[in-house]
Design an enzyme around this catalytic site. Structure first.
Site, PDB file in Angstrom:
ATOM      1  N   LYS A   1     -39.152 -21.298  57.827  1.00 60.85           N
ATOM      2  CA  LYS A   1     -38.399 -22.526  57.476  1.00 60.85           C
ATOM      3  C   LYS A   1     -38.825 -23.155  56.145  1.00 60.85           C
ATOM      4  O   LYS A   1     -38.583 -24.334  55.888  1.00 60.85           O
ATOM      5  CB  LYS A   1     -38.467 -23.606  58.582  1.00 60.85           C
ATOM      6  CG  LYS A   1     -38.188 -23.146  59.976  1.00 60.85           C
ATOM      7  CD  LYS A   1     -37.087 -22.144  60.107  1.00 60.85           C
ATOM      8  CE  LYS A   1     -35.710 -22.698  59.828  1.00 60.85           C
ATOM      9  NZ  LYS A   1     -34.705 -21.563  59.860  1.00 60.85           N
TER      10      LYS A   1
ATOM     11  N   HIS B   1     -43.592 -13.074  57.133  1.00 58.49           N
ATOM     12  CA  HIS B   1     -44.094 -14.388  57.561  1.00 58.49           C
ATOM     13  C   HIS B   1     -45.582 -14.299  57.911  1.00 58.49           C
ATOM     14  O   HIS B   1     -46.143 -15.246  58.453  1.00 58.49           O
ATOM     15  CB  HIS B   1     -43.339 -14.869  58.802  1.00 58.49           C
ATOM     16  CG  HIS B   1     -41.944 -15.359  58.535  1.00 58.49           C
ATOM     17  ND1 HIS B   1     -41.616 -16.140  57.461  1.00 58.49           N
ATOM     18  CD2 HIS B   1     -40.795 -15.202  59.247  1.00 58.49           C
ATOM     19  CE1 HIS B   1     -40.318 -16.419  57.505  1.00 58.49           C
ATOM     20  NE2 HIS B   1     -39.803 -15.868  58.574  1.00 58.49           N
TER      21      HIS B   1
ATOM     22  N   SER C   1     -36.901 -28.767  60.074  1.00 58.67           N
ATOM     23  CA  SER C   1     -36.017 -27.603  60.060  1.00 58.67           C
ATOM     24  C   SER C   1     -36.290 -26.727  61.290  1.00 58.67           C
ATOM     25  O   SER C   1     -35.365 -26.252  61.957  1.00 58.67           O
ATOM     26  CB  SER C   1     -36.270 -26.822  58.771  1.00 58.67           C
ATOM     27  OG  SER C   1     -35.427 -25.714  58.678  1.00 58.67           O
TER      28      SER C   1
HETATM   29  P1  A3P Z   1     -33.020 -27.069  56.558  1.00 58.07           P
HETATM   30  O1  A3P Z   1     -33.019 -26.689  57.998  1.00 58.07           O
HETATM   31  O2  A3P Z   1     -33.933 -28.206  56.250  1.00 58.07           O
HETATM   32  O3  A3P Z   1     -31.644 -27.277  56.005  1.00 58.07           O
HETATM   33  P2  A3P Z   1     -36.040 -20.204  56.055  1.00 58.07           P
HETATM   34  O4  A3P Z   1     -35.056 -19.353  55.332  1.00 58.07           O
HETATM   35  O5  A3P Z   1     -37.444 -20.013  55.598  1.00 58.07           O
HETATM   36  O6  A3P Z   1     -35.872 -20.075  57.525  1.00 58.07           O
HETATM   37  O7  A3P Z   1     -35.726 -21.717  55.671  1.00 58.07           O
HETATM   38  C1  A3P Z   1     -34.509 -22.329  56.082  1.00 58.07           C
HETATM   39  C2  A3P Z   1     -34.373 -23.626  55.348  1.00 58.07           C
HETATM   40  O8  A3P Z   1     -34.054 -23.359  53.964  1.00 58.07           O
HETATM   41  C3  A3P Z   1     -33.206 -24.461  55.900  1.00 58.07           C
HETATM   42  O9  A3P Z   1     -33.624 -25.820  55.742  1.00 58.07           O
HETATM   43  C4  A3P Z   1     -32.089 -24.061  54.960  1.00 58.07           C
HETATM   44  O10 A3P Z   1     -31.015 -24.973  54.937  1.00 58.07           O
HETATM   45  C5  A3P Z   1     -32.859 -24.054  53.643  1.00 58.07           C
HETATM   46  N1  A3P Z   1     -32.129 -23.353  52.569  1.00 58.07           N
HETATM   47  C6  A3P Z   1     -31.646 -22.108  52.556  1.00 58.07           C
HETATM   48  N2  A3P Z   1     -30.969 -21.862  51.416  1.00 58.07           N
HETATM   49  C7  A3P Z   1     -31.029 -22.994  50.684  1.00 58.07           C
HETATM   50  C8  A3P Z   1     -30.502 -23.390  49.397  1.00 58.07           C
HETATM   51  N3  A3P Z   1     -29.775 -22.567  48.648  1.00 58.07           N
HETATM   52  N4  A3P Z   1     -30.783 -24.644  48.962  1.00 58.07           N
HETATM   53  C9  A3P Z   1     -31.527 -25.490  49.710  1.00 58.07           C
HETATM   54  N5  A3P Z   1     -32.030 -25.186  50.924  1.00 58.07           N
HETATM   55  C10 A3P Z   1     -31.784 -23.949  51.407  1.00 58.07           C
END
Ligand code: A3P
Length: 285
Positions: A45, A99, A129
């Site tokens: 996340k 991870h 998140s």
């Molecule tokens: P949120 O749940 O706060 O929106 P991971 O890929 O490590 O699982 O992280 C997911 C988080 O990254 C989510 O956060 C997702 O919305 C955010 N995310 C993914 N792509 C993004 C982008 N282009 N700009 C901003 N946040 C992004």
């Protein structure tokens, strides 16, 4: 379902058993890295999928073919997740995600020292998140009440262990020459500059127009439209995005809408204690 039913304890941390069967973990343990591999390492996340969009675009010199045709998990596969193909056979330069905490990395990693982009995020936003994510996935233990999940998160009783241990493990890496540290917040603040910095680290020289295009493609609103990157292709049995989308809010500071004042104060106190010896200057501090 409980932690015992859904997770495997591996090298001291919980891992969702459905995604990481024993043969996958063994495969990773025996994996041979190459010097020109690029690894995206994150605590879950923290912006993994975002970086899985940025890095292939940089590596391809801005060619969008891979981000338009391959889902993120095939484009930059996780080394610890079960694969139906042999990742070792991929042509160089290969891109992978993980991870794993630094100390969990396999032997070959420490011998070969491939390039790593380690992405960090304000742990209060990681918590936020993660809380939503746990509610939509079927391979993770349901988060339960927020206060309960907060304790599990701060105690590291969640997938891939404690955020504190994870970040500290990578920050304390023995050889930092091959690791680039960047935060989700820096990507948010200046995506174009972040693309430039990552491309420099990857020794890819890109002209201004290409950088502009990559940054534009990687904007939250544009990634949301890309079915190869918005996780809409993840089978429903794993994730139900009708409850909360994977690309949920994409902002820094959403914890302010999630944590109570008391929870945020408690979080800060734990953070202060656990991070007291860390010299790294985080954007959110
Ligand atoms: P949120 O749940 O706060 O929106 P991971 O890929 O490590 O699982 O992280 C997911 C988080 O990254 C989510 O956060 C997702 O919305 C955010 N995310 C993914 N792509 C993004 C982008 N282009 N700009 C901003 N946040 C992004």
């Amino acid at each position: 379902m409980t932690e015992t039913e859904l997770y495997t304890l591996y090298k001291g941390v919980y891992m969702p058993s459905r995604l990481h069967p024993p043969q996958s973990l063994k495969y990773y343990e025996e994996f041979s890295f190459r010097p020109d591999d690029v690894i995206i390492a994150t605590y879950p996340k923290s912006g993994t999928v975002w970086t899985q969009e940025i890095v292939p675009l940089i590596m391809s010199g801005g060619d969008p073919a891979s981000v338009e045709t391959l889902p993120n998990w095939k484009r930059v596969p996780w080394l610890e997740v079960y694969q139906d193909s042999d990742l070792e056979q991929r042509p160089s330069p290969r891109m992978f995600s993980t991870h794993f905490q630094y100390n969990m990395m396999p032997r070959s990693f420490f011998e070969i020292k491939p390039k790593v982009i380690y992405v960090m995020r304000n742990p209060k936003d990681v918590f936020t998140s993660s809380f939503h994510y746990h509610g939509i996935t079927n391979f993770l233990v349901k988060p339960g009440p927020q206060s309960e999940f907060l304790h599990k998160f701060l105690d590291g009783k969640v997938m891939f262990g404690s955020w504190f241990d994870h970040v500290k493990s990578w920050l304390n890496a023995e050889d930092k020459e091959h690791i680039m540290y960047i935060s989700y917040e820096e990507l948010i603040m200046d995506l174009k500059d972040s693309v430039v910095r990552i491309s420099q680290f990857l020794e890819k020289s890109l002209d201004a127009e290409v950088i502009e295009k990559i940054a534009d493609r990687c904007l939250f609103k544009n990634m949301k439209q890309n079915k190869m990157s918005n996780c809409s292709l993840v089978p429903h049995e794993f994730m139900d995005q009708t409850k909360s989308e994977f690309l949920r809010k994409g902002i820094a500071g959403d914890w302010k809408n999630q944590l109570t004042v008391a929870e945020a104060e408690y979080f800060d106190a734990v953070y202060k204690d656990k991070m007291k010896d860390v010299k790294y200057k985080f954007v959110w501090d």
